[in-house]
Scaffold this active site. Structure first.
Site, mmCIF file in Angstrom:
data_model
loop_
_atom_site.group_PDB
_atom_site.id
_atom_site.type_symbol
_atom_site.label_atom_id
_atom_site.label_comp_id
_atom_site.label_asym_id
_atom_site.label_seq_id
_atom_site.Cartn_x
_atom_site.Cartn_y
_atom_site.Cartn_z
ATOM 1 N N LYS A 76 32.211 32.254 48.903
ATOM 2 C CA LYS A 76 33.410 32.550 49.072
ATOM 3 C C LYS A 76 34.058 31.253 50.631
ATOM 4 C CE LYS A 76 34.115 36.765 47.981
ATOM 5 N NZ LYS A 76 34.202 38.450 48.157
ATOM 6 N N LYS A 136 29.612 34.713 36.921
ATOM 7 C CA LYS A 136 29.900 35.579 36.507
ATOM 8 C C LYS A 136 31.863 36.200 36.580
ATOM 9 C CE LYS A 136 30.731 37.669 41.255
ATOM 10 N NZ LYS A 136 30.306 38.734 41.553
ATOM 11 N N LYS A 186 36.696 39.540 40.610
ATOM 12 C CA LYS A 186 37.883 40.349 40.692
ATOM 13 C C LYS A 186 38.995 39.365 41.610
ATOM 14 C CE LYS A 186 36.286 44.080 43.234
ATOM 15 N NZ LYS A 186 35.982 43.455 44.641
HETATM 16 P P1 ATP Z 1 34.481 38.789 43.834
HETATM 17 O O1 ATP Z 1 34.532 38.150 42.875
HETATM 18 O O2 ATP Z 1 35.907 39.362 44.563
HETATM 19 O O3 ATP Z 1 33.501 38.958 44.960
HETATM 20 P P2 ATP Z 1 33.583 40.863 42.597
HETATM 21 O O4 ATP Z 1 33.959 40.629 41.360
HETATM 22 O O5 ATP Z 1 31.992 40.469 41.785
HETATM 23 O O6 ATP Z 1 34.232 41.032 43.567
HETATM 24 P P3 ATP Z 1 32.566 43.642 44.306
HETATM 25 O O7 ATP Z 1 33.224 44.052 44.873
HETATM 26 O O8 ATP Z 1 31.742 42.373 44.907
HETATM 27 O O9 ATP Z 1 33.221 42.605 43.052
HETATM 28 O O10 ATP Z 1 31.281 43.761 43.611
HETATM 29 C C1 ATP Z 1 31.227 45.272 43.189
HETATM 30 C C2 ATP Z 1 29.825 45.663 42.294
HETATM 31 O O11 ATP Z 1 29.866 44.788 40.920
HETATM 32 C C3 ATP Z 1 28.848 44.803 42.732
HETATM 33 O O12 ATP Z 1 27.551 45.850 42.130
HETATM 34 C C4 ATP Z 1 28.360 44.228 41.760
HETATM 35 O O13 ATP Z 1 27.071 43.775 41.778
HETATM 36 C C5 ATP Z 1 28.901 44.076 40.730
HETATM 37 N N1 ATP Z 1 29.977 43.302 39.819
HETATM 38 C C6 ATP Z 1 30.591 42.508 40.103
HETATM 39 N N2 ATP Z 1 30.856 41.541 39.022
HETATM 40 C C7 ATP Z 1 29.705 41.306 38.633
HETATM 41 C C8 ATP Z 1 29.583 41.221 37.287
HETATM 42 N N3 ATP Z 1 30.263 39.999 36.301
HETATM 43 N N4 ATP Z 1 28.859 41.619 36.738
HETATM 44 C C9 ATP Z 1 27.894 42.528 36.508
HETATM 45 N N5 ATP Z 1 28.014 43.277 38.017
HETATM 46 C C10 ATP Z 1 28.945 42.940 38.419
#
Ligand code: ATP
Ligand code: LTN
Length: 329
Positions: free
Chosen positions: A114, A197, A200
């Protein structure tokens, strides 16, 4: 509460929740809530570690809680609450801040990502400190198990280290938590780039399928998803894009990757993608119906009751911590 083991997890109300969040985190929680004393948090204090529009943050905070409910978190079995409603999280973070080293936080991959590979000039101190707030979330409730996606493992490790360090210095206080990461579907990759990965905060909406995408959007995004060279449906590490799509198909259909491969022998990417969109939509359509049926008033009440339920646990632990470090109560 009960003598069941405690689990705690949370999601930030930033951006649109996607199928990666569902498959990697929330779907896991649904199964665990029967077996464990479960606490699920909407981590708004974490969300503001990057700039947020206040009105959007409020809306998203309620939306995440509604998503928890629509996905099957049952407020009779689990506590759902908003992180900022329990100020003990921020207080414990401060105390833990005095035990964590700069070098430990500099190693965190999420921070490095980030902060554009460690370029800390332009990022908030809160983003750097994010893992310590997460450790406070976990440790306040005597959490034993933290169900998260694989990307959060490093943060849970830090919570473990801080718990051990505190216990060593001030005497047995914290339970040492453990990350719980589901094997299959644990890491959903971006549809536009299978090496990263699904996220969002991705630049393009073609990276993810949001839990609120409509039928046509899902079809459009799946059609545009990158695939590997060749034309056969093969499940292999050398074909990461296809592997990711097959994993998504498998997770939503209950079929194994092997069964899926057999289904598409002699067929091409087109047929596979049409069916994949259909498989995703047959999950999303009823999910969205449930989501839309939950009112703001109902979810606010559930969140208020959730905070009331967890507050005494947080308060008691923080008091114990304050006593041990030498504060006058
Ligand atoms: P950002 O990318 O904005 O950091 P994010 O999509 O990673 O956000 P988080 O709020 O950080 O979302 O994560 C929420 C939950 O979803 C966490 O337990 C994280 O491990 C899981 N998660 C996020 N992205 C993935 C993914 N691509 N595959 C599986 N699990 C995920
Ligand atoms: N950093 C986590 C969200 C989170 C969390 C927690 C997860 C904040 N506090 C405590 C488990 C336990 C993420 O998923 N990005």
């Amino acid at each position: 509460m009960s003598d069941k083991k405690r689990i705690f997890s949370g999601i930030q109300p930033s951006g649109n929740l996607h199928i990666g969040n569902y498959l990697g985190a929330i779907s896991n929680w649904i199964k665990l809530q029967d077996e464990f004393d479960s606490i699920f948090c909407v981590v708004d204090s974490h969300a503001i570690t990057v700039p947020q529009d206040p009105e959007t943050l409020r809306k998203k905070t309620l939306e995440i809680a509604k998503i928890y409910l629509a996905a099957g978190i049952d407020p009779k079995k689990s506590s759902i609450f908003i992180q900022s409603h329990v100020p003990e999280h921020a207080e414990l973070m401060w105390i833990l801040n005095t035990l964590v080293k700069m070098s430990e936080l500099e190693k965190m991959t999420q921070f490095k990502d980030k902060a554009q590979n460690g370029n800390s000039e332009s990022v908030a101190v809160g983003l750097f400190d994010y893992p310590v707030l997460m450790a406070a979330d976990i440790l306040l409730y005597g959490t034993e198990i933290v169900p998260v996606g694989e990307d959060q493992k490093q943060h849970v490790e830090l919570a473990r280290d801080l718990a051990k360090r505190f216990n060593h210095k001030f005497g047995e206080t914290f339970i040492i938590p453990k990350a719980f990461i589901k094997e299959e579907g644990m890491r959903v990759m971006g549809l536009d780039d299978p090496t990263k990965k699904m996220s969002k905060s991705a630049a393009s909406e073609y990276n993810y399928i949001s839990l609120t995408d409509d039928v046509e959007t899902v079809k459009r995004k799946i059609k545009k998803a990158v695939t590997d060279s060749g034309s056969e449906i093969i499940y292999a590490d050398e074909k990461p894009a296809l592997k990711n799509l097959i994993n998504i198909y498998a997770s939503f259909s209950g079929k194994s990757p092997k069964e899926i491969r057999t289904l598409y022998v002699g067929k091409g990417y087109g047929d596979f993608k049409t069916d994949l969109a259909q498989v995703i939509n047959s999950f999303l359509t009823p999910f969205q119906e449930k989501l839309n049926a939950i009112s703001d008033e109902d979810v606010r009440e559930i969140l208020r009751a959730g905070a009331e339920k967890v507050k005494p646990i947080a308060k008691a632990k923080l008091e114990e911590v304050k006593k041990k470090v030498g504060f006058i109560l």
